[in-house]
Design a protein around this motif. Structure first.
Motif, PDB file in Angstrom:
ATOM      1  N   ALA A  27      24.593  59.900  49.939  1.00  0.00           N
ATOM      2  CA  ALA A  27      23.433  59.159  49.412  1.00  0.00           C
ATOM      3  C   ALA A  27      23.884  57.827  48.813  1.00  0.00           C
ATOM      4  N   ALA A  28      25.010  57.835  48.093  1.00  0.00           N
ATOM      5  CA  ALA A  28      25.503  56.588  47.493  1.00  0.00           C
ATOM      6  C   ALA A  28      25.899  55.597  48.589  1.00  0.00           C
ATOM      7  N   SER A  29      26.492  56.108  49.666  1.00  0.00           N
ATOM      8  CA  SER A  29      26.910  55.244  50.761  1.00  0.00           C
ATOM      9  C   SER A  29      25.688  54.627  51.453  1.00  0.00           C
ATOM     10  N   LEU A  30      24.664  55.445  51.689  1.00  0.00           N
ATOM     11  CA  LEU A  30      23.443  54.932  52.321  1.00  0.00           C
ATOM     12  C   LEU A  30      22.790  53.888  51.419  1.00  0.00           C
ATOM     13  N   MET A  31      22.757  54.163  50.119  1.00  0.00           N
ATOM     14  CA  MET A  31      22.156  53.214  49.185  1.00  0.00           C
ATOM     15  C   MET A  31      22.936  51.897  49.183  1.00  0.00           C
ATOM     16  N   ARG A  32      24.274  52.002  49.281  1.00  0.00           N
ATOM     17  CA  ARG A  32      25.091  50.789  49.275  1.00  0.00           C
ATOM     18  C   ARG A  32      24.798  49.941  50.520  1.00  0.00           C
ATOM     19  N   ARG A  33      24.747  50.623  51.671  1.00  0.00           N
ATOM     20  CA  ARG A  33      24.465  49.895  52.921  1.00  0.00           C
ATOM     21  C   ARG A  33      23.065  49.283  52.892  1.00  0.00           C
ATOM     22  N   MET A  34      22.124  50.045  52.362  1.00  0.00           N
ATOM     23  CA  MET A  34      20.752  49.539  52.283  1.00  0.00           C
ATOM     24  C   MET A  34      20.708  48.345  51.327  1.00  0.00           C
ATOM     25  N   GLY A  35      21.483  48.428  50.249  1.00  0.00           N
ATOM     26  CA  GLY A  35      21.536  47.320  49.290  1.00  0.00           C
ATOM     27  C   GLY A  35      22.068  46.053  49.936  1.00  0.00           C
ATOM     28  N   THR A  36      23.086  46.199  50.791  1.00  0.00           N
ATOM     29  CA  THR A  36      23.651  45.039  51.504  1.00  0.00           C
ATOM     30  C   THR A  36      22.603  44.426  52.432  1.00  0.00           C
ATOM     31  N   THR A  37      21.838  45.301  53.101  1.00  0.00           N
ATOM     32  CA  THR A  37      20.807  44.828  54.036  1.00  0.00           C
ATOM     33  C   THR A  37      19.708  44.083  53.284  1.00  0.00           C
ATOM     34  N   VAL A  38      19.288  44.670  52.180  1.00  0.00           N
ATOM     35  CA  VAL A  38      18.227  44.066  51.376  1.00  0.00           C
ATOM     36  C   VAL A  38      18.692  42.707  50.838  1.00  0.00           C
ATOM     37  N   SER A  39      19.950  42.659  50.454  1.00  0.00           N
ATOM     38  CA  SER A  39      20.510  41.407  49.951  1.00  0.00           C
ATOM     39  C   SER A  39      20.558  40.352  51.066  1.00  0.00           C
ATOM     40  N   ALA A  40      20.910  40.793  52.296  1.00  0.00           N
ATOM     41  CA  ALA A  40      20.930  39.859  53.440  1.00  0.00           C
ATOM     42  C   ALA A  40      19.541  39.303  53.718  1.00  0.00           C
ATOM     43  N   ALA A  41      18.521  40.088  53.358  1.00  0.00           N
ATOM     44  CA  ALA A  41      17.139  39.626  53.558  1.00  0.00           C
ATOM     45  C   ALA A  41      16.706  38.694  52.435  1.00  0.00           C
ATOM     46  N   LEU A  60      15.671  62.752  50.860  1.00  0.00           N
ATOM     47  CA  LEU A  60      16.678  62.300  49.901  1.00  0.00           C
ATOM     48  C   LEU A  60      16.088  61.098  49.161  1.00  0.00           C
ATOM     49  N   LEU A  61      16.093  61.147  47.824  1.00  0.00           N
ATOM     50  CA  LEU A  61      15.530  60.059  47.034  1.00  0.00           C
ATOM     51  C   LEU A  61      16.619  59.490  46.133  1.00  0.00           C
ATOM     52  N   VAL A  62      16.684  58.177  46.030  1.00  0.00           N
ATOM     53  CA  VAL A  62      17.722  57.537  45.219  1.00  0.00           C
ATOM     54  C   VAL A  62      17.096  56.432  44.365  1.00  0.00           C
ATOM     55  N   VAL A  63      17.448  56.431  43.072  1.00  0.00           N
ATOM     56  CA  VAL A  63      16.978  55.388  42.155  1.00  0.00           C
ATOM     57  C   VAL A  63      18.172  54.908  41.330  1.00  0.00           C
ATOM     58  N   PRO A  64      18.447  53.608  41.265  1.00  0.00           N
ATOM     59  CA  PRO A  64      19.529  53.135  40.386  1.00  0.00           C
ATOM     60  C   PRO A  64      19.130  53.306  38.922  1.00  0.00           C
TER      61      PRO A  64
END
Lengths: 153, 116, 277
Positions: free
Chosen positions: B49-63, B80-84
């Motif tokens: 989950a942390a890895s998926l969140m990290r990759r998603m964070g990179t994508t969101v940042s690229a946007a 699976l739900l993730v909240v910082p």
């Protein structure tokens, strides 16, 4: 990736693919290298194997002195790379894994897939043959023969 | 701090469809605290989950967007739900397909605010 | 076997320590004899593990083989041994370009050009990356030559074809293949920059990660990934086994509406993909 014995290859390859580790060294607790990935110089393998085996040995001794259970794994998180060092039991004796990973993965993933690799290695050991016990006087010649095989010389 | 974590996690696991909740270090993907039903592989949930969140964070940042505040992975047989919860900690919940998503999201955002 | 390869092979056999392995491996590579080239360069590397040229050549052979990950490692080693190695900078620049990391690609190509100022290949590669950066909106003030303008027209055609008639067809809908290449749609950042290709490059990794997480946690196939942020909400789905669809909307739009829009866009994407076959 190079391995001295073919049955080590598949579990190690899966680990490398899933964990995205940059460097990996599998060795016996005596420092005899079983497999490696990412190293390009024999001297690096020799140093890493010797240091890894020594670190595991000294921390196990520290745990004994402190009266606690041996450490499961040792990790060091640097600025751009992390190091993961863990000893595990196999039917061929005690082995050590040394993994260097970058920022494109995480300690959690390395540990998760390392544990899976250990399970696969433990279950996949062939019944016959094996990594023979290395005597102190044979250590250097064993190490050099391992290195020759690992670098295809 | 661990008591606060566990209190928040137990509140989440009482929700319908939630099989486990965890506090995880964002960079390492390692478990800090967990409240899981038997059979849930905590280490694997945390790391993946942390890895998926990290990759998603990179994508969101690229946007050009700011850091994600909530992520939901829906799969055929689970969610699976993730909240910082602050810069270094993630609050993660794992559940079945029938998880009450709206309620779980609100509870997680509130818990994250307390923990952060 | 051609004469030059025969001569060099004989030289190497007579003196295995000879550096002739480098031109020999390169000659084999150029003739697409990649396995033979690989063997020769690996034998050379076992004798000269600190020779940056040998690592660079091995990287090139691996690259020809399509093994980009290992090629990246080899060029990385070459640069550790010789930080100014132009060949390794060119190789890594190429890999960054393929991965859509245009800024890093340009950085390495500039480093290569510093060593090889007259190299036409490096200059052409830099021009190509700069064109891509202009398309990306990172360099809006730069002049727009004929090439990029043509590509923009093609991209606009694709945008219209895939999501024609759907709300936000040109900004906020993105269809990407499994290698992170954009098939259709467009995306602008909140600041108005074109970020479609950059985001597309990342989406392939997200999709792989979602697939892995769902598989290892025994949750079956992943269906959607939804993300909220202060600037907007993202909804990721997989219209077909080989494609990923991203829907982006302002954060005021409820997630439920995003899911409905995603379903309509997924149907349009499937229809468009079928029309291609």
């Amino acid at each position: 990736m190079r391995a001295l014995e073919p049955w080590v290859e598949q579990p190690l390859m899966t680990f490398l693919t899933e964990s995205e580790a940059r460097l990996t060294l599998l060795m016996t607790s005596a420092g005899q290298v079983v497999a490696q990935h990412g190293f390009t110089r024999a001297v690096d393998i020799m140093s890493a194997a010797a240091l890894g085996a020594a670190i595991v040995s000294s921390t196990e001794e520290m745990a004994r002195v402190l009266g606690v259970r041996p450490f499961r794994a040792l990790t060091h998180q640097g600025e751009s790379h992390g190091i993961f060092l863990s000893a595990f039991e196999t039917p061929r004796g005690r082995w050590i894994g040394l993994v260097v990973y970058g920022q494109d993965t995480s300690l959690g993933l390395v540990q998760l897939f390392f544990d899976r690799m250990v399970d696969e290695l433990t279950q996949g050991v062939p019944a016959e043959g094996g990594t023979k016990q290395v005597l102190a006087q044979d250590f250097e010649s064993e190490l050099h023969s391992s290195l020759r095989a690992l670098f295809g010389r | 701090m661990t008591a606060l974590y566990l209190e928040s996690l137990e509140g989440l696991t009482r929700l319908r469809g939630v099989a486990g909740a965890m506090v995880v270090s964002a960079d390492d993907g390692l478990v800090v605290a967990e409240s899981l039903m038997e059979g849930i592989p905590g280490d694997a949930v945390a790391a993946l989950a942390a890895s998926l969140m990290r990759r998603m964070g990179t994508t969101v940042s690229a946007a050009g967007f700011s850091r994600p505040s909530f992520m939901h992975l829906q799969a055929a047989r689970g969610a699976l739900l993730v909240v910082p919860a602050g810069p270094d900690i993630l609050l993660i919940a794992i559940g079945d397909r029938h998880i009450n998503l709206g309620l779980a999201r609100i509870e997680m955002l509130q818990a994250a605010e307390q923990l952060g | 076997m051609s004469e030059d390869i025969r001569v060099m092979t004989a030289q190497l056999a007579a003196d295995p320590t000879s550096l002739v392995f480098l031109p020999l491996a390169e000659a084999l590579r150029q003739r697409k004899l990649l396995d033979a080239a690989r063997k020769v360069v690996l034998a050379g590397l076992s004798r000269y593990p600190e020779l940056a040229d040998a690592h660079n050549l091995y990287g090139r052979i691996l690259g020809d083989h399509g093994d980009f990950e290992q090629a990246f490692d080899e060029w990385g080693i070459a640069l550790r041994l010789d930080p100014d190695h132009a060949g390794a900078h060119k190789g890594i620049g190429f890999l960054y370009f393929v991965a859509g990391k245009l800024d890093q690609a340009l950085e390495h190509l500039q480093a290569a050009q510093a060593t090889l100022p007259d190299d036409e290949g490096v200059a052409a590669a830099m021009a190509r990356v700069r064109e891509a950066l202009e398309l990306d909106g990172s360099d809006p003030g730069a002049p727009s030559p004929t090439g990029p303008a043509r590509v923009v027209e093609e991209t606009e055609d694709i945008t219209e074809q895939v999501f024609a008639g759907l709300e936000g067809a040109e900004n906020g809908l993105l269809l990407v293949d499994q290698h992170g290449q954009r098939l259709g749609g467009g995306l602008l950042s909140p600041a108005g920059q074109n970020v479609a290709d950059r985001v597309a490059a990342h989406l392939a990794g997200v999709s792989r990660e979602a697939t892995r997480a769902a598989r290892l946690l025994e949750m079956g196939d992943w269906e959607t990934v939804t993300v909220e942020s202060d600037d907007g909400n993202l909804h990721l789905a997989s219209p077909t086994a080989d494609t990923v669809l991203l829907v982006v909307r302002p954060s005021a739009i409820p997630l439920g509406r995003l899911a409905a829009l995603s379903e309509r866009a997924a149907s349009a994407a499937r229809a468009w993909l079928e029309s291609l076959t």
